[in-house]
Write a protein that holds these residues in place. Structure first.
Motif, PDB file in Angstrom:
ATOM      1  N   ASP A   1      37.224  19.271   2.369  1.00 35.11           N
ATOM      2  CA  ASP A   1      38.383  19.108   3.273  1.00 35.11           C
ATOM      3  C   ASP A   1      39.465  18.273   2.597  1.00 35.11           C
ATOM      4  OD1 ASP A   1      37.565  20.438   5.463  1.00 35.11           O
ATOM      5  OD2 ASP A   1      37.005  18.661   6.652  1.00 35.11           O
ATOM      6  N   PHE A   2      38.999  17.174   2.031  1.00 34.74           N
ATOM      7  CA  PHE A   2      39.939  16.251   1.386  1.00 34.74           C
ATOM      8  C   PHE A   2      40.710  16.970   0.280  1.00 34.74           C
ATOM      9  CE2 PHE A   2      40.430  13.576  -2.454  1.00 34.74           C
ATOM     10  CZ  PHE A   2      41.486  12.799  -2.018  1.00 34.74           C
ATOM     11  N   GLU A   3      39.993  17.668  -0.570  1.00 34.52           N
ATOM     12  CA  GLU A   3      40.634  18.358  -1.696  1.00 34.52           C
ATOM     13  C   GLU A   3      41.617  19.419  -1.201  1.00 34.52           C
ATOM     14  OE1 GLU A   3      38.121  18.284  -5.716  1.00 34.52           O
ATOM     15  OE2 GLU A   3      37.347  19.664  -4.214  1.00 34.52           O
ATOM     16  N   ARG A   4      41.253  20.044  -0.105  1.00 40.47           N
ATOM     17  CA  ARG A   4      42.102  21.114   0.440  1.00 40.47           C
ATOM     18  C   ARG A   4      43.500  20.584   0.790  1.00 40.47           C
ATOM     19  NH1 ARG A   4      41.809  23.197   5.526  1.00 40.47           N
ATOM     20  NH2 ARG A   4      39.978  21.954   5.989  1.00 40.47           N
ATOM     21  N   HIS A   5      43.543  19.363   1.268  1.00 36.02           N
ATOM     22  CA  HIS A   5      44.854  18.788   1.622  1.00 36.02           C
ATOM     23  C   HIS A   5      45.486  18.052   0.446  1.00 36.02           C
ATOM     24  CE1 HIS A   5      44.035  19.878   5.685  1.00 36.02           C
ATOM     25  NE2 HIS A   5      42.994  19.061   5.777  1.00 36.02           N
ATOM     26  N   PHE A   6      44.646  17.349  -0.287  1.00 40.85           N
ATOM     27  CA  PHE A   6      45.169  16.443  -1.308  1.00 40.85           C
ATOM     28  C   PHE A   6      45.751  17.183  -2.521  1.00 40.85           C
ATOM     29  CE2 PHE A   6      44.584  13.602  -5.011  1.00 40.85           C
ATOM     30  CZ  PHE A   6      45.313  12.509  -4.571  1.00 40.85           C
ATOM     31  N   LEU A   7      45.050  18.204  -2.975  1.00 35.37           N
ATOM     32  CA  LEU A   7      45.494  18.855  -4.212  1.00 35.37           C
ATOM     33  C   LEU A   7      46.870  19.510  -4.086  1.00 35.37           C
ATOM     34  CD1 LEU A   7      42.102  20.208  -5.608  1.00 35.37           C
ATOM     35  CD2 LEU A   7      43.336  18.114  -6.200  1.00 35.37           C
ATOM     36  N   PRO A   8      47.103  20.302  -3.042  1.00 35.72           N
ATOM     37  CA  PRO A   8      48.465  20.875  -2.930  1.00 35.72           C
ATOM     38  C   PRO A   8      49.526  19.789  -2.777  1.00 35.72           C
ATOM     39  CG  PRO A   8      46.971  21.842  -1.295  1.00 35.72           C
ATOM     40  CD  PRO A   8      46.226  20.746  -1.962  1.00 35.72           C
ATOM     41  N   ALA A   9      49.188  18.735  -2.044  1.00 32.23           N
ATOM     42  CA  ALA A   9      50.183  17.664  -1.848  1.00 32.23           C
ATOM     43  C   ALA A   9      50.495  16.990  -3.177  1.00 32.23           C
ATOM     44  CB  ALA A   9      49.663  16.651  -0.839  1.00 32.23           C
TER      45      ALA A   9
END
Ligand SMILES: Nc1ncnc2c1ncn2[C@@H]1O[C@H](COP(=O)(O)OP(=O)(O)OP(=O)(O)O)[C@@H](O)[C@H]1O
Length: 673
Positions: A225-233
């Motif tokens: 979940d974290f990576e899903r939001h963090f990487l694009p940001a």
């Protein structure tokens, strides 16, 4: 009785009457405030900010002969750096932790970050800040790579694991985690998860919690979940950096992770712990840019926020009553997570290469300010003579390696240099020789000198800054003393001049109009008789009129003149063109002007950003620029120095002077005694 019972909330059930009263007291007048900090009414003692230093290895291959390090670790807490001023000494620093070039990501995480995570589950706040020049390893420390994950992925993994365990069925609390990701760019708070949001405001609720209304919060239950939001940001931020050139290194990236806890049974308490993980803007941008326009503004903003951060940490560690959180967006955001009951760690990243020397000294001094300073006199630990050479010595005069070897004792010859008795794994390797600094770029020397001056001026405020050798500190203190004496001398001179003016006026009042003492040069150009159209009066005529009425003997005379304004040689062309209106004539004594100037100067030198904002024509940004400049260059010697502040033009300085001088002079001279 019935009404009271109805008024009781669900949280009151089962709570003893005394406890309910306490809760009511806490929430009275502020219904929206949470109960999670009941009992926290007492101001918690300020927590010390822990400081770790991480030295990265040479990154472009193995260190060759010309690539010996400028800095090396001594043990798990201390390091030394070549002293550019004295080749026989090194500058020694001690911190809460030192991680050498062989330290792993896990060493840093386990040693300095992991221990503070558990506090989040106790409803406390924490912050981890990576500080240092561009290229020194901040991003490597915070983010790392897939092969060597840094603090952020490790902390997230552990935190999510911890919350899963703590909120398992049958446990008293249900936990949830959310994340937000933002950057502070030029004092603007930008949501990286929702870039279209624009500049967000930082607010404080009635309990002192810092909030950013409108900031995106994503619930996360797993690392995926974290990576899903963090990487694009993160990519979003990088794209911005490419497009705007250097933007990423000029903004502070802030990952906020919140852990919410709700008690499953009565009394159904709630807790919230916040963790800030911050990759600060590269600190070396401050004085090397030579930029103009937008870049200059950026540099000013970075300067200011990093200086304010240093001051905040300084104030916290010294237990000062006033912590200047509000002086920058970054520190305002961190207000409830830096100091108080929060747990904070500053990781100063430094690089071993010679070209980083200045930035390394600068970063170490910043880091040293950010901790309780241990002033340990440095005795009997001189660096081998060949390592450093005085800047002005010719190559001939320098000792070669063979002489240096002879100069060392036989023990050192064996090992290369003294090794600490209990060196930890990170610094246990044999100490390598330090870099020679015998041919330093004059610009670098100039910057080092100004760094010294800065240290001197801060030292005068009673803040010991670094664990420099005793001799070094004595030099600094002497500089400060000399400065203080000079200031005293100038003050005396100013008083003498003022007395002279008064005496002259008393002897021959006509002389007054022509008198133009050097101290008042910029305003004297406008002479003591200034005509202004009423509409454009920038000297707060109302205030002056009122004060005049209240204190008829005051030395400000406001006369309403009938008819057209006469032409005055000393006025600007634009002002000369003002015609056809009734105007005010203000007749001001040089003494008053001098007083006004002195008051402005005092404010410029001693006022906080908030104090400065009370001046006319000084907003938040200018106040911060002034504070930043003062930190960098020491006190203003005259009000005209304002012109030297990045972002303040000569014209603005003049208009600022006009707008404030009489108000302040009148405040001083006409106020009740
Ligand atoms: N401890 C380390 N071990 C190995 N390589 C490192 C280490 N620290 C940094 N590096 C490498 O050094 C280079 C610069 O590091 P990094 O990008 O983290 O610097 P930075 O301080 O974040 O710079 P910027 O301010 O520009 O973002 C990168 O290639 C990085 O992989």
């Amino acid at each position: 009785m019935e009404r009271r019972a109805q008024g009781r909330s669900r949280m009151d059930v089962g709570v003893p009457a005394r406890r309910r009263r306490e809760m009511a007291a806490v929430t009275s007048g502020a219904g929206r405030c949470r109960l999670s900090k009941v009992g926290a009414g007492r101001r918690p003692p300020p927590a010390r900010v822990r400081v770790a230093v991480r030295l990265r290895p040479f990154v472009d291959g193995a260190a060759g002969e010309n690539d010996t390090p400028c800095v090396r670790g001594l043990d798990s807490c201390s390091l030394e750096i070549a002293n550019w001023r004295n080749h026989q000494e090194t500058l020694k620093y001690q911190f809460d932790a030192f991680y050498g070039e062989r330290s792993s990501q896990q060493d840093i995480y386990a040693g300095s970050v992991q221990p503070i995570l558990r506090h989040l589950l106790e409803g406390q706040n924490a912050s981890v800040l990576a500080y240092g020049p561009t290229g020194a390893g901040k991003t490597h420390t915070m983010l790392g790579s897939p092969e060597q994950p840094g603090v952020i992925p490790r902390a997230l993994m552990d935190l999510l694991q911890l919350t899963r365990e703590e909120s398992a069925e049958g446990r008293p609390w249900a936990l949830s985690v959310t994340m937000s990701y933002l950057e502070i760019y030029q004092e603007k708070v930008l949501d990286l998860l929702e870039p279209s949001s624009g500049d967000l405001v930082i607010r404080e609720d009635c309990r002192g919690n810092i909030l950013i209304p409108g900031l995106t919060q994503k619930p996360i239950t797993s690392f995926a979940d974290f990576e899903r939001h963090f990487l694009p940001a993160s990519r979003n931020r990088t794209v911005g950096a490419t497009r705007l050139n250097q933007r990423s290194s000029r903004s502070h990236a802030v990952l906020l992770v919140k852990v919410d806890q709700r008690e499953r049974l009565a009394p159904f308490r709630q807790r919230e712990g916040k963790l800030y993980l911050i990759d600060l803007a590269g600190s070396e941008d401050n004085r090397r840019t030579g930029n103009k326009g937008l870049r200059l503004k950026e540099s000013g903003a970075i300067n200011t926020s990093l200086f304010v951060l240093g001051k905040v940490v300084d104030a916290l560690n010294q237990g000062l009553p006033r912590v200047p959180y509000r002086d920058s967006k970054l520190t305002r955001l961190l207000q409830d997570s830096l100091g108080g009951s929060a747990h904070s760690i500053l990781i100063a990243n430094i690089a071993p290469e010679r070209r980083f020397y200045l930035d390394t000294v600068s970063a170490l001094n910043f880091a040293a300010r950010s901790k309780e300073v241990i002033n340990r006199p440095f005795t009997n630990e001189s660096l081998q003579l060949h390592v450093l050479a005085p800047i002005k010595l010719s190559k001939k005069e320098l000792l070669g390696p063979s002489e240096a070897k002879r100069a060392r004792g036989p023990e050192e010859e064996e090992t290369g240099s003294p090794e600490p008795p209990a060196a930890p794994s990170s610094a246990s390797q044999k100490l390598s020789p330090l870099q020679k600094l015998n041919s330093m770029d004059p610009a670098m020397v100039e910057r080092l000198l100004s760094l010294d001056r800065l240290l001197g001026s801060q030292g005068s405020q009673g803040t010991p800054l670094l664990s420099t050798p005793r001799r070094e500190r004595m030099v600094l203190m002497k500089t400060v003393e000399a400065k203080d004496l000079e200031i005293e001398r100038l003050k005396m001179k100013q008083k003498e001049l003022e007395a002279k003016v008064l005496a002259q006026e008393a002897a021959d009042p006509k002389e007054k109009e022509n008198y133009s003492p050097t101290m008042l040069r910029p305003l004297a150009r406008r002479t003591v008789t200034v005509a202004k159209p009423l509409k454009k009066a920038v000297v707060m005529p109302l205030q002056l009129i009122q004060e005049q009425a209240a204190y008829p003997n005051a030395e400000i005379h406001i006369l309403k003149k009938k008819g057209r304004k006469r032409k005055l040689e000393s006025l600007d062309a634009s002002e000369l063109e003002e015609k056809g209106e009734d105007c005010w004539e203000l007749q001001i004594s040089p003494e008053l002007l001098a007083h006004g100037r002195q008051k402005i100067l005092d404010l410029l030198n001693e006022g906080s950003a908030r104090d400065l904002r009370s001046l006319q024509r000084i907003g938040q940004k200018k106040a911060q620029l002034i504070v930043g400049w003062r930190e960098l260059h020491g006190p203003f010697s005259q009000v005209e120095d304002l012109e030297r502040v990045e972002g303040i033009s000569g014209k603005q300085m003049e208009s600022f002077l006009k707008a404030n001088i009489l108000g302040l002079a009148a405040g001083q001279r006409c106020g009740p005694s």
